[in-house]
Enzyme design. Structure first.
Site, PDB file in Angstrom:
ATOM      1  N   ASP A 131      12.206  -1.009 -21.665  1.00  0.00           N
ATOM      2  CA  ASP A 131      11.011  -1.971 -21.461  1.00  0.00           C
ATOM      3  C   ASP A 131      11.491  -3.476 -22.027  1.00  0.00           C
ATOM      4  O   ASP A 131      11.333  -4.544 -21.318  1.00  0.00           O
ATOM      5  CB  ASP A 131       9.706  -1.505 -22.057  1.00  0.00           C
ATOM      6  CG  ASP A 131       8.714  -2.487 -21.663  1.00  0.00           C
ATOM      7  OD1 ASP A 131       8.745  -3.200 -20.681  1.00  0.00           O
ATOM      8  OD2 ASP A 131       7.570  -2.697 -22.353  1.00  0.00           O
ATOM      9  N   CYS A 188      -1.573   1.575   3.859  1.00  0.00           N
ATOM     10  CA  CYS A 188      -2.652   1.582   2.597  1.00  0.00           C
ATOM     11  C   CYS A 188      -2.754   0.217   2.143  1.00  0.00           C
ATOM     12  O   CYS A 188      -1.421  -0.427   1.888  1.00  0.00           O
ATOM     13  CB  CYS A 188      -2.255   2.719   1.544  1.00  0.00           C
ATOM     14  SG  CYS A 188      -3.328   2.580   0.385  1.00  0.00           S
ATOM     15  N   CYS A 191      -4.902  -1.014  -3.281  1.00  0.00           N
ATOM     16  CA  CYS A 191      -4.716  -1.536  -4.431  1.00  0.00           C
ATOM     17  C   CYS A 191      -4.928  -3.047  -4.370  1.00  0.00           C
ATOM     18  O   CYS A 191      -5.574  -3.765  -5.064  1.00  0.00           O
ATOM     19  CB  CYS A 191      -3.363  -1.234  -4.832  1.00  0.00           C
ATOM     20  SG  CYS A 191      -1.909  -1.536  -3.697  1.00  0.00           S
ATOM     21  N   CYS A 195      -8.228  -4.992  -6.377  1.00  0.00           N
ATOM     22  CA  CYS A 195      -7.901  -5.896  -7.557  1.00  0.00           C
ATOM     23  C   CYS A 195      -8.990  -7.001  -7.549  1.00  0.00           C
ATOM     24  O   CYS A 195      -9.428  -7.727  -6.622  1.00  0.00           O
ATOM     25  CB  CYS A 195      -6.839  -6.611  -7.303  1.00  0.00           C
ATOM     26  SG  CYS A 195      -6.475  -7.915  -8.615  1.00  0.00           S
ATOM     27  N   CYS A 211      -3.639 -11.932 -13.178  1.00  0.00           N
ATOM     28  CA  CYS A 211      -3.778 -10.396 -13.386  1.00  0.00           C
ATOM     29  C   CYS A 211      -4.387 -10.121 -14.960  1.00  0.00           C
ATOM     30  O   CYS A 211      -3.917 -10.753 -15.724  1.00  0.00           O
ATOM     31  CB  CYS A 211      -2.369  -9.843 -13.264  1.00  0.00           C
ATOM     32  SG  CYS A 211      -2.465  -8.098 -13.891  1.00  0.00           S
ATOM     33  N   CYS A 238      -5.396  -3.216 -17.529  1.00  0.00           N
ATOM     34  CA  CYS A 238      -6.495  -3.135 -16.433  1.00  0.00           C
ATOM     35  C   CYS A 238      -5.738  -2.140 -15.352  1.00  0.00           C
ATOM     36  O   CYS A 238      -4.478  -2.263 -15.207  1.00  0.00           O
ATOM     37  CB  CYS A 238      -6.543  -4.375 -15.531  1.00  0.00           C
ATOM     38  SG  CYS A 238      -7.358  -4.131 -13.821  1.00  0.00           S
ATOM     39  N   CYS A 245      -5.129   4.129  -6.472  1.00  0.00           N
ATOM     40  CA  CYS A 245      -3.935   4.589  -5.505  1.00  0.00           C
ATOM     41  C   CYS A 245      -4.112   6.122  -5.101  1.00  0.00           C
ATOM     42  O   CYS A 245      -4.220   6.934  -6.112  1.00  0.00           O
ATOM     43  CB  CYS A 245      -2.719   4.327  -6.322  1.00  0.00           C
ATOM     44  SG  CYS A 245      -1.053   4.779  -5.260  1.00  0.00           S
TER      45      CYS A 245
HETATM   46  S1  SF4 Z   1       0.433   1.347  -4.056  1.00  0.00           S
HETATM   47 FE1  SF4 Z   1      -0.926   3.086  -3.876  1.00  0.00          FE
HETATM   48  S2  SF4 Z   1      -2.909   2.248  -3.417  1.00  0.00           S
HETATM   49 FE2  SF4 Z   1      -1.330   0.679  -3.096  1.00  0.00          FE
HETATM   50  S3  SF4 Z   1      -0.742   0.384  -1.166  1.00  0.00           S
HETATM   51 FE3  SF4 Z   1       0.636   1.998  -2.094  1.00  0.00          FE
HETATM   52  S4  SF4 Z   1      -0.297   3.917  -1.636  1.00  0.00           S
HETATM   53 FE4  SF4 Z   1      -1.856   2.478  -1.238  1.00  0.00          FE
HETATM   54  S1  SF4 Z   2      -3.909  -4.683 -13.073  1.00  0.00           S
HETATM   55 FE1  SF4 Z   2      -3.871  -6.804 -12.464  1.00  0.00          FE
HETATM   56  S2  SF4 Z   2      -3.241  -6.600 -10.181  1.00  0.00           S
HETATM   57 FE2  SF4 Z   2      -4.036  -4.448 -10.856  1.00  0.00          FE
HETATM   58  S3  SF4 Z   2      -6.203  -4.615 -10.306  1.00  0.00           S
HETATM   59 FE3  SF4 Z   2      -5.833  -5.289 -12.605  1.00  0.00          FE
HETATM   60  S4  SF4 Z   2      -6.006  -7.464 -12.415  1.00  0.00           S
HETATM   61 FE4  SF4 Z   2      -5.330  -6.729 -10.285  1.00  0.00          FE
END
Ligand code: SF4
Ligand code: SF4
Length: 342
Positions: A131, A188, A191, A195, A211, A238, A245
């Site tokens: 990381d 898909c 996600c 958000c 974010c 978050c 997903c």
């Molecule tokens: S990361 Fe997961 S939720 Fe986002 S588009 Fe791909 S499969 Fe769908």
């Molecule tokens: S982690 Fe960031 S990009 Fe993902 S849902 Fe939360 S605010 Fe949105």
């Protein structure tokens, strides 16, 4: 060195995922400069500092010929049950509810390196990264066949989803390489739709400045007022784009002891957080990723979460925070009081 032996040994050490890639410049490096130029990294200026090294593993570590990428799932079923709580609690991102992953991964990666060294007569020149090194680790994981980079930006493995920590060993020898996995996101967009701040401005493109993970952890200053309601009760990170997903919803949950949610973090009452002292903070969160946001950051986030809680019983603690000597905490506490009373 034999790639199959390395992988078997890594699995015996407990890694859930392992793959090997050539230490080439990954194709994803093409997008980094453009992403930085657009300002999407926010205050994470360290990302621009070593941009060339970040783009090419051999500029980071010239002897590198191969990258062994290992993944460890932190997913456990307790994550699901703990969310059912009627109390005003602060939500901590799943990856941060157990021990600090840096230590856990480094220990396992060094153990793998030592076993590799013991298996070969010539000295191995290597660098272990978790990381913090300037390395495009998600791109490396993709090249090493661990998964594909999902539209939310995380590496998705069909079995473990994106609930995985990644670590790498850059080594000075060549061996048999894995094939990158095909993108499994298809049509898909769950996600992006989930958000709450529109931080995923397009598939595979995150504007970190919007974010909540960035704002509650990396960002040191004021959280933009327009984004504060979206924070809800998140006080550290978050997970919303990951939780929706489909691959994560059906992911294996090994429940590694190190990453099981600590009892103290399961129901972190907002009232308790608001009264946390600067002195106690590093002791209570020792060996936890939560240290990263710092005491000021955690209380700033808590003030916003209380403001979002609709619980007027918490007004006295916000009033107390609004008298903090720290202007950052004061400002967010005043906003929280206004929101609670509105
Ligand atoms: S990361 Fe997961 S939720 Fe986002 S588009 Fe791909 S499969 Fe769908
Ligand atoms: S982690 Fe960031 S990009 Fe993902 S849902 Fe939360 S605010 Fe949105």
């Amino acid at each position: 060195m034999n790639a199959a032996w390395i992988k078997t040994t890594a699995q015996e050490l407990g890694f859930h995922l392992v793959g090997i890639a050539s230490a080439e410049r990954p194709p994803e490096a093409d997008f980094l400069q453009e992403w930085l130029r657009k300002g999407f990294a926010g205050e994470m200026t360290y990302l621009s500092r070593n941009v060339e090294k970040r783009e090419h593993p051999r500029l980071l570590f010239p002897p590198a010929r191969s990258i062994i990428v290992c993944g460890l799932s932190y997913h456990s079923r307790t994550d699901e049950t703990e969310r059912i709580s009627p109390q005003p609690i602060g939500q901590i991102s799943r990856y941060a509810r157990g021990a600090d992953y840096h230590h856990v991964l480094k220990e396992k990666l060094f153990a793998l390196l030592h076993l590799m060294q013991a298996d070969t007569p010539r000295p191995i020149v290597a660098k272990v990264c978790v990381d913090t090194a300037p390395l495009l680790e998600r791109a490396c994981a993709k090249s090493a066949g661990l998964g594909w980079i999902g539209k939310h930006g995380g590496v998705i493995n069909p079995r473990y989803g994106s609930w995985c920590f990644l670590g790498e060993i850059l080594v000075d020898f060549e061996c048999e390489y894995d094939t990158p996995m095909k993108d499994g996101c298809g049509a898909c967009t769950r996600c992006l739709d989930a958000c709450p701040t529109g931080a995923l401005i397009a598939p595979y493109t995150l504007d970190a400045r919007k974010c909540l993970s960035y704002l509650t952890i990396e960002h040191r200053g004021v959280i933009p007022e327009t984004l504060r309601p979206a924070l809800g009760n998140c006080v550290f990170g978050c997970d919303r784009c990951q939780e929706v997903c489909p691959y994560n919803q059906q992911a294996d949950a090994p429940g590694l002891a190190e990453f099981l949610p600590r009892e103290s973090l399961k129901h972190l009452s907002l009232e308790w957080l608001a009264t946390l002292s600067e002195h106690d903070f590093p002791h209570i969160f020792a060996d936890s990723p939560i240290l990263r946001t710092g005491w000021r950051g955690l209380l700033r986030n808590t003030a916003v979460a209380i403001g979002n809680s609709h619980d007027r019983d918490l007004l006295p603690v916000l009033r107390q925070l609004s008298r903090s000597p720290e202007s950052l905490i004061r400002e967010h506490a005043e906003w929280g009081m206004t929101r609670l009373l509105s």
